[in-house]
Design a protein around this motif. Structure first.
Motif, PDB file in Angstrom:
ATOM      1  N   GLY A   1      -4.813   6.001 -17.412  1.00 38.36           N
ATOM      2  CA  GLY A   1      -5.633   6.829 -16.529  1.00 38.36           C
ATOM      3  C   GLY A   1      -4.903   7.636 -15.484  1.00 38.36           C
ATOM      4  N   GLY A   2      -3.618   7.344 -15.227  1.00 37.30           N
ATOM      5  CA  GLY A   2      -2.870   8.100 -14.229  1.00 37.30           C
ATOM      6  C   GLY A   2      -3.365   7.931 -12.806  1.00 37.30           C
ATOM      7  N   PHE A   3      -4.035   6.828 -12.512  1.00 39.83           N
ATOM      8  CA  PHE A   3      -4.586   6.574 -11.182  1.00 39.83           C
ATOM      9  C   PHE A   3      -3.479   6.355 -10.151  1.00 39.83           C
ATOM     10  N   ASN A   4      -3.745   6.743  -8.900  1.00 41.08           N
ATOM     11  CA  ASN A   4      -2.853   6.432  -7.794  1.00 41.08           C
ATOM     12  C   ASN A   4      -3.175   5.032  -7.296  1.00 41.08           C
ATOM     13  N   ILE A   5      -2.111   4.277  -7.023  1.00 44.17           N
ATOM     14  CA  ILE A   5      -2.255   2.888  -6.597  1.00 44.17           C
ATOM     15  C   ILE A   5      -1.395   2.678  -5.362  1.00 44.17           C
ATOM     16  N   CYS A   6      -1.917   1.944  -4.412  1.00 43.50           N
ATOM     17  CA  CYS A   6      -1.177   1.612  -3.195  1.00 43.50           C
ATOM     18  C   CYS A   6      -1.086   0.095  -3.093  1.00 43.50           C
ATOM     19  N   VAL A   7       0.132  -0.393  -2.831  1.00 45.55           N
ATOM     20  CA  VAL A   7       0.369  -1.819  -2.644  1.00 45.55           C
ATOM     21  C   VAL A   7       0.912  -2.007  -1.234  1.00 45.55           C
ATOM     22  N   GLY A   8       0.105  -2.590  -0.361  1.00 45.72           N
ATOM     23  CA  GLY A   8       0.511  -2.835   1.018  1.00 45.72           C
ATOM     24  C   GLY A   8       0.916  -4.283   1.191  1.00 45.72           C
ATOM     25  N   LYS A   9       2.066  -4.495   1.860  1.00 50.09           N
ATOM     26  CA  LYS A   9       2.569  -5.860   2.002  1.00 50.09           C
ATOM     27  C   LYS A   9       2.618  -6.303   3.456  1.00 50.09           C
ATOM     28  N   ALA A  10       2.053  -7.474   3.696  1.00 50.76           N
ATOM     29  CA  ALA A  10       2.193  -8.175   4.967  1.00 50.76           C
ATOM     30  C   ALA A  10       3.141  -9.350   4.708  1.00 50.76           C
ATOM     31  N   LYS A  11       3.236 -10.282   5.618  1.00 46.85           N
ATOM     32  CA  LYS A  11       4.162 -11.406   5.462  1.00 46.85           C
ATOM     33  C   LYS A  11       3.751 -12.349   4.334  1.00 46.85           C
TER      34      LYS A  11
ATOM     35  N   THR B   1       7.190   5.881  -4.489  1.00 49.82           N
ATOM     36  CA  THR B   1       7.947   5.683  -3.253  1.00 49.82           C
ATOM     37  C   THR B   1       7.671   4.289  -2.704  1.00 49.82           C
ATOM     38  N   ASP B   2       8.662   3.782  -1.980  1.00 46.68           N
ATOM     39  CA  ASP B   2       8.498   2.496  -1.324  1.00 46.68           C
ATOM     40  C   ASP B   2       8.602   2.706   0.179  1.00 46.68           C
ATOM     41  N   ASP B   3       7.463   2.706   0.843  1.00 43.45           N
ATOM     42  CA  ASP B   3       7.395   2.823   2.299  1.00 43.45           C
ATOM     43  C   ASP B   3       6.960   1.504   2.923  1.00 43.45           C
ATOM     44  N   SER B   4       7.218   0.399   2.228  1.00 43.15           N
ATOM     45  CA  SER B   4       6.703  -0.895   2.688  1.00 43.15           C
ATOM     46  C   SER B   4       7.337  -1.368   3.994  1.00 43.15           C
ATOM     47  N   GLU B   5       8.475  -0.807   4.377  1.00 44.30           N
ATOM     48  CA  GLU B   5       9.091  -1.166   5.663  1.00 44.30           C
ATOM     49  C   GLU B   5       8.814  -0.117   6.737  1.00 44.30           C
ATOM     50  N   ASN B   6       8.124   0.945   6.385  1.00 46.76           N
ATOM     51  CA  ASN B   6       7.791   2.010   7.323  1.00 46.76           C
ATOM     52  C   ASN B   6       6.537   1.608   8.103  1.00 46.76           C
ATOM     53  N   PRO B   7       6.637   1.445   9.429  1.00 46.62           N
ATOM     54  CA  PRO B   7       5.485   0.976  10.206  1.00 46.62           C
ATOM     55  C   PRO B   7       4.282   1.912  10.201  1.00 46.62           C
ATOM     56  N   SER B   8       4.425   3.120   9.705  1.00 54.15           N
ATOM     57  CA  SER B   8       3.266   4.006   9.627  1.00 54.15           C
ATOM     58  C   SER B   8       2.631   3.979   8.232  1.00 54.15           C
TER      59      SER B   8
END
Length: 140
Positions: free
Chosen positions: A97-107, A77-84
């Motif tokens: 490995g099937g690991f979960n990865i989170c990529v958070g984007k700022a400016k 899922t892409d929630d990068s524009e969701n403020p929460s």
């Protein structure tokens, strides 16, 4: 705080004393200068091209999932524009490995965190969100 201190904070224990993040990185997103600002050893092989793709339009990632270092991933899922959230949720292939990865984007910065084996995606994003929110609020 140095950029490495943010990475060390992510890979250290959470408020409950659990270590849920195996590897983390903070990368710069400036066009033409995409680079790793700080990372743990497991994400030190990120390339400028990989950072560019992660920072770009996520619709291209849906057809051909991104690679993060040596790991081939799939965009969940892409929630990068969701403020929460401000995060894209990825899963490494089973071969990696099937690991979960989170990529958070700022400016101008991106935070990448790879969960430990068995760590749920929301446990990873819960650790990434406060740092991404802080970076956004600080103009990064």
């Amino acid at each position: 705080m140095s950029w490495q201190a943010y990475v060390d904070s992510l890979t250290g224990p959470d408020s409950s004393g659990n270590k849920t993040i195996e590897d983390a990185a903070i990368c710069g997103l400036a066009s033409g200068a995409e680079s790793i600002w700080a990372s743990s050893p497991g994400l030190s092989s990120l390339t400028a091209d990989q950072i560019k793709k992660l920072a770009g339009n996520s619709s291209a990632l849906r057809e051909c999932g991104p690679s993060i270092g040596e790991m081939k991933c799939m965009l969940l899922t892409d929630d990068s524009e969701n403020p929460s959230s401000y995060c894209m949720h990825l899963k490494a292939s089973k071969n990696h490995g099937g690991f979960n990865i989170c990529v958070g984007k700022a400016k101008t910065a991106m935070v990448i965190a790879k969960g430990k084996d068995g760590t749920a995606g929301n446990q990873v994003s819960t650790r990434v969100f406060p740092i991404v929110k802080y970076l956004r609020d600080a103009g990064y």
